[in-house]
Design a protein around this motif. Structure first.
Motif, PDB file in Angstrom:
ATOM      1  N   UNK A 183      -9.525  -7.067  -8.958  1.00 48.46           N
ATOM      2  CA  UNK A 183     -10.769  -6.381  -8.594  1.00 48.46           C
ATOM      3  C   UNK A 183     -11.978  -7.310  -8.696  1.00 48.46           C
ATOM      4  N   UNK A 184     -11.916  -8.220  -9.636  1.00 45.96           N
ATOM      5  CA  UNK A 184     -13.006  -9.188  -9.790  1.00 45.96           C
ATOM      6  C   UNK A 184     -13.038 -10.165  -8.607  1.00 45.96           C
ATOM      7  N   UNK A 185     -11.845 -10.605  -8.178  1.00 45.23           N
ATOM      8  CA  UNK A 185     -11.757 -11.576  -7.077  1.00 45.23           C
ATOM      9  C   UNK A 185     -12.065 -10.936  -5.730  1.00 45.23           C
ATOM     10  N   UNK A 186     -11.747  -9.654  -5.585  1.00 45.37           N
ATOM     11  CA  UNK A 186     -11.987  -8.946  -4.323  1.00 45.37           C
ATOM     12  C   UNK A 186     -12.322  -7.497  -4.641  1.00 45.37           C
ATOM     13  N   UNK A 187     -13.616  -7.187  -4.890  1.00 45.13           N
ATOM     14  CA  UNK A 187     -14.021  -5.835  -5.292  1.00 45.13           C
ATOM     15  C   UNK A 187     -13.666  -4.749  -4.283  1.00 45.13           C
ATOM     16  N   UNK A 188     -13.436  -5.131  -3.040  1.00 50.80           N
ATOM     17  CA  UNK A 188     -13.118  -4.133  -2.015  1.00 50.80           C
ATOM     18  C   UNK A 188     -11.715  -3.546  -2.186  1.00 50.80           C
ATOM     19  N   UNK A 189     -10.878  -4.206  -2.956  1.00 53.31           N
ATOM     20  CA  UNK A 189      -9.481  -3.746  -3.077  1.00 53.31           C
ATOM     21  C   UNK A 189      -9.356  -2.526  -3.982  1.00 53.31           C
ATOM     22  N   UNK A 190     -10.001  -2.539  -5.135  1.00 53.11           N
ATOM     23  CA  UNK A 190      -9.963  -1.423  -6.097  1.00 53.11           C
ATOM     24  C   UNK A 190      -8.536  -1.082  -6.523  1.00 53.11           C
ATOM     25  N   UNK A 191      -7.860  -2.058  -7.097  1.00 54.64           N
ATOM     26  CA  UNK A 191      -6.508  -1.820  -7.620  1.00 54.64           C
ATOM     27  C   UNK A 191      -6.587  -1.014  -8.913  1.00 54.64           C
ATOM     28  N   UNK A 192      -5.466  -0.437  -9.299  1.00 57.19           N
ATOM     29  CA  UNK A 192      -5.399   0.320 -10.555  1.00 57.19           C
ATOM     30  C   UNK A 192      -3.992   0.216 -11.133  1.00 57.19           C
ATOM     31  N   UNK A 193      -3.854   0.614 -12.395  1.00 57.59           N
ATOM     32  CA  UNK A 193      -2.569   0.523 -13.089  1.00 57.59           C
ATOM     33  C   UNK A 193      -1.801   1.823 -12.914  1.00 57.59           C
ATOM     34  N   UNK A 194      -0.515   1.698 -12.640  1.00 59.21           N
ATOM     35  CA  UNK A 194       0.330   2.876 -12.400  1.00 59.21           C
ATOM     36  C   UNK A 194       1.646   2.733 -13.162  1.00 59.21           C
ATOM     37  N   UNK A 195       2.072   3.811 -13.808  1.00 62.68           N
ATOM     38  CA  UNK A 195       3.369   3.825 -14.467  1.00 62.68           C
ATOM     39  C   UNK A 195       4.460   4.010 -13.420  1.00 62.68           C
ATOM     40  N   UNK A 196       5.487   3.154 -13.467  1.00 64.80           N
ATOM     41  CA  UNK A 196       6.540   3.178 -12.458  1.00 64.80           C
ATOM     42  C   UNK A 196       7.903   3.021 -13.131  1.00 64.80           C
ATOM     43  N   UNK A 197       8.948   3.036 -12.308  1.00 63.13           N
ATOM     44  CA  UNK A 197      10.292   2.751 -12.786  1.00 63.13           C
ATOM     45  C   UNK A 197      10.788   1.455 -12.151  1.00 63.13           C
ATOM     46  N   UNK A 198      11.385   0.589 -12.980  1.00 61.84           N
ATOM     47  CA  UNK A 198      12.017  -0.618 -12.480  1.00 61.84           C
ATOM     48  C   UNK A 198      13.523  -0.448 -12.490  1.00 61.84           C
ATOM     49  N   UNK A 199      14.212  -1.379 -11.867  1.00 57.69           N
ATOM     50  CA  UNK A 199      15.659  -1.248 -11.706  1.00 57.69           C
ATOM     51  C   UNK A 199      16.351  -2.575 -12.010  1.00 57.69           C
ATOM     52  N   UNK A 200      17.608  -2.492 -12.431  1.00 57.66           N
ATOM     53  CA  UNK A 200      18.362  -3.703 -12.720  1.00 57.66           C
ATOM     54  C   UNK A 200      18.771  -4.409 -11.436  1.00 57.66           C
TER      55      UNK A 200
END
Length: 457
Positions: free
Chosen positions: A373-390
């Motif tokens: 977000x600092x490098x490109x304020x237009x993006x507006x990323x956020x943190x999301x809880x997800x599932x990963x896989x083996x």
């Protein structure tokens, strides 16, 4: 249409241009002229096919087609990518990442003792470099290593069951990667499949009733890429081993994913391990090198000299043997397992990813999101809880609680993924709920900065 064809330059005019000579002049002209000709023919085919093109579009098409056709000359095909999918053993991305190996480059750039016994001053055996470590780890009499686990199955069956029956539970007739199936590998080996039991339940008496004078061996296969739950049962390794010894037939266990010993971690509670399989009496075990073990692609046959050792003595072995680079990489990966569990979990990249706590991943995701977000304020990323896989045909029942950086792109998610794949260091992410997801579990140290730079552009 004739006017459009006239816009296509001659092969010679391209080859003799200063720009072309500067970029490609040092390559063999036989190769460059062939590639240029193919590119121009492709443009002609599009015009002849009636594709709607005007003069500027034809010129642009010539330029882009030439660039694409000539790109293999100045770039490498096999390159490093960033895995942001959250799939730890991503088969399409090379499966297990490995530790840096300080021995590999010196070994490849000079000569080595691949098949030379330095102590005796005479020809040695290629597999000894890996075999010696495996014997320390698993206490086995012998070990043979080939180029993948399917090759290990093929070699073992050709050695001990060509023209004979191999008893396998119907519930273990797995399909391998690339749509290859165990019965097909068995047919290629010359062995004859003898199915017993049903998909969900196979009893010891089913195996006992199938043994006859044509039996070559009993094969148990761990279904490492799927799981059946509910009304299921199958004999234990120890029970099958006891039956095989009573009937005097070999018993082989395809353990699959290469967990060398029991590790005190909840993700491995139901995963069979190599040391226990041998301890329970299997005459030989088979497993992969590029899954949980954390090495390069390889297949192992480990066990008694009579069963495992014999596999290295038939002519087919020469077609399946490993090169010196793979031997070096495997030895380094195996030596990690000589250390205590806590060190294996820390040093083995696969084990480290599996054991990452959600809190650590959440902190990393927050830090990466802030940088994006600092490098490109237009993006507006956020943190999301997800599932990963083996992935990679391992731990099918296990999904990992994980955290990712999520982006809602202005364009389509598919277009952003394409742009990320075209980055200087290609980034492979995934789409979830119309968001582009960067799962931090599989993003290695130092790769977050590259993601930030790619998105900043």
């Amino acid at each position: 249409m004739k006017e459009l064809f006239r816009l296509i330059p001659q092969v010679s005019s391209i080859l003799e241009s200063d720009d072309f000579k500067k970029e490609y002049g040092h390559f063999d002209q036989r190769i460059t002229s062939s590639l240029v000709r193919e590119a121009l023919d492709s443009v002609r085919d599009k015009i002849a096919g009636g594709e709607a093109l005007d003069e500027p579009q034809v010129k642009k098409l010539v330029e882009s087609t030439l660039k694409k056709k000539l790109s293999p000359l100045i770039g490498r095909s096999l390159i490093r990518v960033i895995n942001a999918t959250g799939i730890v053993l991503h088969t399409n991305l090379g499966r297990a990442p490995m530790l840096p190996n300080p021995y590999l480059a010196p070994l490849l750039e000079g000569y080595c003792n691949l098949e030379y016994d330095l102590a005796e001053g005479k020809r040695g055996k290629r597999g000894i470099h890996v075999k010696s470590v495996i014997k320390m780890l698993l206490g086995a009499e012998s070990a043979v290593v080939v180029n993948n686990n399917a090759a290990a199955i093929l070699l073992l069956l050709r050695t001990h069951a060509e023209g004979k029956e191999v008893i396998v539970s119907r519930g273990e007739l797995i399909e391998l990667g690339g749509s290859f199936r165990l019965p097909e590998v068995m047919t290629a080996s010359g062995a004859v499949l003898h199915e017993v039991g049903t998909t969900n339940r196979t009893h010891l008496k089913d195996y006992a009733g199938a043994i006859n004078e044509k039996t070559g061996l009993i094969l148990k296969v761990h279904p490492s890429n799927y799981a059946i739950r509910g009304f299921v049962s199958s004999p234990s390794t120890a029970e099958l081993s006891a039956l095989a010894k009573e009937k005097d037939v070999p018993f082989v266990y395809d353990v699959g994913s290469g967990l060398l010993r029991k590790i005190d971690h909840p993700n491995f509670r139901e995963e069979p391990d190599c040391l226990s399989a041998l301890g329970d009496g299997a005459d030989a075990i088979l497993f992969s090198g590029d899954k949980i073990l954390g090495g390069t692609q390889a297949g192992f046959i480990v066990g008694s000299e009579k069963i495992a050792g014999a596999c290295g003595k038939i002519p087919l072995m020469r077609s399946l043997r490993l090169a010196k680079a793979h031997m070096c990489m495997l030895e380094e990966a195996l030596r990690t397992w000589l250390l205590p569990d806590r060190e294996v979990m820390k040093l083995n990249p696969v084990m480290r990813m599996i054991s990452m706590m959600p809190e650590e991943l959440e902190a990393r995701a927050k830090a990466l999101s802030e940088e994006i977000n600092k490098a490109n304020p237009a993006i507006k990323s956020f943190v999301k809880k997800v599932e990963g896989y083996m992935g990679g045909g391992s731990l099918p029942d296990i999904n990992f609680d994980s955290y990712a950086v999520a982006i809602k792109p202005k364009e389509t998610p598919q277009l952003l993924l394409q742009k990320l794949r075209n980055s200087k260091t290609p980034i492979v992410a995934r789409i979830e709920d119309d968001l582009v997801i960067f799962d931090l579990r599989t993003v290695l140290d130092g790769e977050g900065e590259k993601i930030v730079r790619a998105l900043a552009q």
